[in-house]
Scaffold this motif. Structure first.
Motif, PDB file in Angstrom:
ATOM      1  N   LYS A 286       0.830  -1.208   0.000  1.00 27.96           N
ATOM      2  CA  LYS A 286       0.000   0.000   0.000  1.00 27.96           C
ATOM      3  C   LYS A 286       0.865   1.259   0.000  1.00 27.96           C
ATOM      4  CE  LYS A 286      -3.942   2.222   0.354  1.00 27.96           C
ATOM      5  NZ  LYS A 286      -4.923   2.213  -0.760  1.00 27.96           N
ATOM      6  N   SER A 287       1.923   1.258   0.808  1.00 32.75           N
ATOM      7  CA  SER A 287       2.816   2.419   0.871  1.00 32.75           C
ATOM      8  C   SER A 287       3.526   2.665  -0.451  1.00 32.75           C
ATOM      9  CB  SER A 287       3.851   2.228   1.984  1.00 32.75           C
ATOM     10  OG  SER A 287       3.229   2.209   3.254  1.00 32.75           O
ATOM     11  N   SER A 288       3.770   1.594  -1.208  1.00 34.36           N
ATOM     12  CA  SER A 288       4.448   1.737  -2.502  1.00 34.36           C
ATOM     13  C   SER A 288       3.503   2.227  -3.601  1.00 34.36           C
ATOM     14  CB  SER A 288       5.065   0.404  -2.925  1.00 34.36           C
ATOM     15  OG  SER A 288       4.079  -0.487  -3.411  1.00 34.36           O
ATOM     16  N   GLY A 289       2.188   2.269  -3.285  1.00 38.53           N
ATOM     17  CA  GLY A 289       1.205   2.697  -4.272  1.00 38.53           C
ATOM     18  C   GLY A 289       0.513   1.559  -4.989  1.00 38.53           C
ATOM     19  N   GLY A 290       0.801   0.309  -4.579  1.00 35.44           N
ATOM     20  CA  GLY A 290       0.172  -0.850  -5.199  1.00 35.44           C
ATOM     21  C   GLY A 290      -1.269  -1.045  -4.743  1.00 35.44           C
ATOM     22  N   ILE A 291      -1.883  -2.097  -5.257  1.00 39.05           N
ATOM     23  CA  ILE A 291      -3.277  -2.439  -4.953  1.00 39.05           C
ATOM     24  C   ILE A 291      -3.287  -3.619  -3.999  1.00 39.05           C
ATOM     25  CG2 ILE A 291      -5.454  -3.301  -5.920  1.00 39.05           C
ATOM     26  CD1 ILE A 291      -4.688  -1.853  -8.529  1.00 39.05           C
ATOM     27  N   THR A 292      -4.108  -3.545  -2.952  1.00 34.91           N
ATOM     28  CA  THR A 292      -4.153  -4.593  -1.936  1.00 34.91           C
ATOM     29  C   THR A 292      -5.546  -5.213  -1.866  1.00 34.91           C
ATOM     30  OG1 THR A 292      -4.587  -2.915  -0.236  1.00 34.91           O
ATOM     31  CG2 THR A 292      -2.298  -3.592  -0.566  1.00 34.91           C
ATOM     32  N   ILE A 293      -5.562  -6.540  -1.787  1.00 29.41           N
ATOM     33  CA  ILE A 293      -6.808  -7.311  -1.789  1.00 29.41           C
ATOM     34  C   ILE A 293      -6.734  -8.350  -0.679  1.00 29.41           C
ATOM     35  CG2 ILE A 293      -8.276  -8.895  -3.120  1.00 29.41           C
ATOM     36  CD1 ILE A 293      -7.044  -7.647  -5.672  1.00 29.41           C
ATOM     37  N   VAL A 294      -7.848  -8.558   0.005  1.00 27.23           N
ATOM     38  CA  VAL A 294      -7.924  -9.569   1.056  1.00 27.23           C
ATOM     39  C   VAL A 294      -9.192 -10.390   0.856  1.00 27.23           C
ATOM     40  CG1 VAL A 294      -8.270  -9.906   3.537  1.00 27.23           C
ATOM     41  CG2 VAL A 294      -6.561  -8.286   2.749  1.00 27.23           C
ATOM     42  N   GLN A 295      -9.056 -11.698   1.080  1.00 28.14           N
ATOM     43  CA  GLN A 295     -10.240 -12.562   1.064  1.00 28.14           C
ATOM     44  C   GLN A 295     -11.162 -12.187   2.220  1.00 28.14           C
ATOM     45  OE1 GLN A 295      -9.324 -16.719   1.558  1.00 28.14           O
ATOM     46  NE2 GLN A 295     -11.453 -17.365   1.390  1.00 28.14           N
TER      47      GLN A 295
ATOM     48  N   LYS B 131      -6.911  -5.068   9.611  1.00 27.94           N
ATOM     49  CA  LYS B 131      -6.663  -4.178  10.747  1.00 27.94           C
ATOM     50  C   LYS B 131      -5.565  -3.157  10.469  1.00 27.94           C
ATOM     51  CE  LYS B 131      -8.274  -7.359  14.346  1.00 27.94           C
ATOM     52  NZ  LYS B 131      -7.864  -8.278  15.439  1.00 27.94           N
ATOM     53  N   THR B 132      -4.771  -3.363   9.431  1.00 24.58           N
ATOM     54  CA  THR B 132      -3.727  -2.395   9.090  1.00 24.58           C
ATOM     55  C   THR B 132      -4.298  -1.135   8.443  1.00 24.58           C
ATOM     56  OG1 THR B 132      -3.363  -3.283   6.855  1.00 24.58           O
ATOM     57  CG2 THR B 132      -2.106  -4.293   8.660  1.00 24.58           C
ATOM     58  N   ASN B 133      -5.562  -1.181   8.008  1.00 23.09           N
ATOM     59  CA  ASN B 133      -6.181  -0.085   7.250  1.00 23.09           C
ATOM     60  C   ASN B 133      -5.453   0.192   5.938  1.00 23.09           C
ATOM     61  OD1 ASN B 133      -8.296   0.555   9.142  1.00 23.09           O
ATOM     62  ND2 ASN B 133      -6.762   1.525  10.434  1.00 23.09           N
ATOM     63  N   ALA B 134      -4.790  -0.841   5.403  1.00 22.47           N
ATOM     64  CA  ALA B 134      -4.045  -0.698   4.152  1.00 22.47           C
ATOM     65  C   ALA B 134      -4.637  -1.572   3.046  1.00 22.47           C
ATOM     66  CB  ALA B 134      -2.583  -1.068   4.385  1.00 22.47           C
ATOM     67  N   VAL B 135      -5.888  -1.989   3.224  1.00 23.33           N
ATOM     68  CA  VAL B 135      -6.532  -2.896   2.265  1.00 23.33           C
ATOM     69  C   VAL B 135      -7.501  -2.113   1.389  1.00 23.33           C
ATOM     70  CG1 VAL B 135      -8.071  -4.875   2.018  1.00 23.33           C
ATOM     71  CG2 VAL B 135      -6.273  -4.896   3.762  1.00 23.33           C
ATOM     72  N   ASP B 136      -7.349  -2.264   0.085  1.00 23.08           N
ATOM     73  CA  ASP B 136      -8.245  -1.596  -0.866  1.00 23.08           C
ATOM     74  C   ASP B 136      -9.546  -2.354  -1.085  1.00 23.08           C
ATOM     75  OD1 ASP B 136      -6.490   0.567  -1.562  1.00 23.08           O
ATOM     76  OD2 ASP B 136      -5.310  -0.842  -2.746  1.00 23.08           O
ATOM     77  N   HIS B 137      -9.458  -3.678  -1.189  1.00 24.74           N
ATOM     78  CA  HIS B 137     -10.639  -4.480  -1.558  1.00 24.74           C
ATOM     79  C   HIS B 137     -10.722  -5.731  -0.697  1.00 24.74           C
ATOM     80  CE1 HIS B 137     -11.093  -2.090  -5.253  1.00 24.74           C
ATOM     81  NE2 HIS B 137      -9.793  -2.210  -5.389  1.00 24.74           N
ATOM     82  N   ILE B 138     -11.926  -6.007  -0.196  1.00 22.81           N
ATOM     83  CA  ILE B 138     -12.220  -7.255   0.507  1.00 22.81           C
ATOM     84  C   ILE B 138     -13.208  -8.021  -0.366  1.00 22.81           C
ATOM     85  CG2 ILE B 138     -13.102  -8.318   2.605  1.00 22.81           C
ATOM     86  CD1 ILE B 138     -12.454  -5.651   4.047  1.00 22.81           C
ATOM     87  N   LEU B 139     -12.791  -9.175  -0.870  1.00 24.10           N
ATOM     88  CA  LEU B 139     -13.566  -9.879  -1.878  1.00 24.10           C
ATOM     89  C   LEU B 139     -13.779 -11.337  -1.480  1.00 24.10           C
ATOM     90  CD1 LEU B 139     -11.682  -8.621  -5.078  1.00 24.10           C
ATOM     91  CD2 LEU B 139     -13.825  -7.721  -4.146  1.00 24.10           C
ATOM     92  N   GLU B 140     -14.861 -11.910  -1.988  1.00 26.14           N
ATOM     93  CA  GLU B 140     -15.052 -13.349  -1.865  1.00 26.14           C
ATOM     94  C   GLU B 140     -13.979 -14.064  -2.681  1.00 26.14           C
ATOM     95  OE1 GLU B 140     -17.122 -14.578   0.228  1.00 26.14           O
ATOM     96  OE2 GLU B 140     -18.070 -12.658   0.689  1.00 26.14           O
TER      97      GLU B 140
END
Length: 200
Positions: free
Chosen positions: A150-159, A175-184
């Motif tokens: 996230k700090s590098s400007g990338g995209i973050t996804i979590v199941q 919990k890091t508040n660095a997640v862009d998308h939460i997906l199934e």
């Protein structure tokens, strides 16, 4: 469920990194075969495995996936459209020259290979041109790596932790508040296909 992100962020995606632990065998066998057969960029994966694990895991993915799958080898130059799996007992890193490196440095979050090690090195190597994905797992490995991407400007996804086999790892990342998308789980490959193929 999706955390709001900048929908105007349309950079060239150059790599995907995935971290997974408990429940990962099933999760990877569900999502990786859904990556498009013309997927144009490399995918690097850390699945927590012990050094004595045999080749069954990698070979079973080879049989299921449209993309070439191989266990990572030290000093290999990263090739497009390939999936690299960290060997059991070795950290997997991405070097600045976009080659792979294996390390027997101390475990991180009690794990070697460590998701944090891969994600942090990939963030350094690829900057904003990377997608980081955290799937099911039983510890907090990957949370620091997600922050680095996230700090590098990338995209973050979590199941979605509600439907993960083990929710601890996705929750730690969220919990890091660095997640862009939460997906199934089944939404992840479609989402990544659209981002990657649309940007290349």
């Amino acid at each position: 469920m999706t955390i709001k992100t900048d929908t105007k962020k349309q950079m060239l995606i150059k790599a995907v990194v995935i971290g997974v632990s408990a429940g990962g065998f099933k999760a990877l066998h569900r999502i990786l075969p859904l990556f498009d057969n013309s997927f144009p960029i490399p995918v690097m994966i850390v699945q927590h495995r012990k050094a004595e694990n045999d080749s069954f895991f990698v070979n079973s993915l080879k049989e299921k996936c449209h993309i070439h799958v191989e266990e990572a080898i030290d000093k290999t130059r990263i090739a497009q459209g390939r999936i690299y799996i960290a060997p059991g007992g070795y950290h997997l890193l991405v070097e600045k020259d976009l080659s792979l490196a294996l390390s027997v440095d101390s475990p991180v979050c009690y794990c070697r290979p460590s998701i944090d090690v891969l994600f942090e090195s990939a963030a350094d190597a690829f900057g904003p041109n990377i997608i980081g994905i955290i799937l099911t797992g039983a510890n907090a490995d990957g949370a620091n790596g997600i922050k680095a991407i996230k700090s590098s400007g990338g995209i973050t996804i979590v199941q979605n932790p509600k439907t993960a086999d083990v929710d601890y790892m996705p929750l730690a990342a969220i919990k890091t508040n660095a997640v862009d998308h939460i997906l199934e789980l089944d939404e992840i490959p479609r989402f990544v296909n659209n981002l990657v193929i649309g940007s290349n």
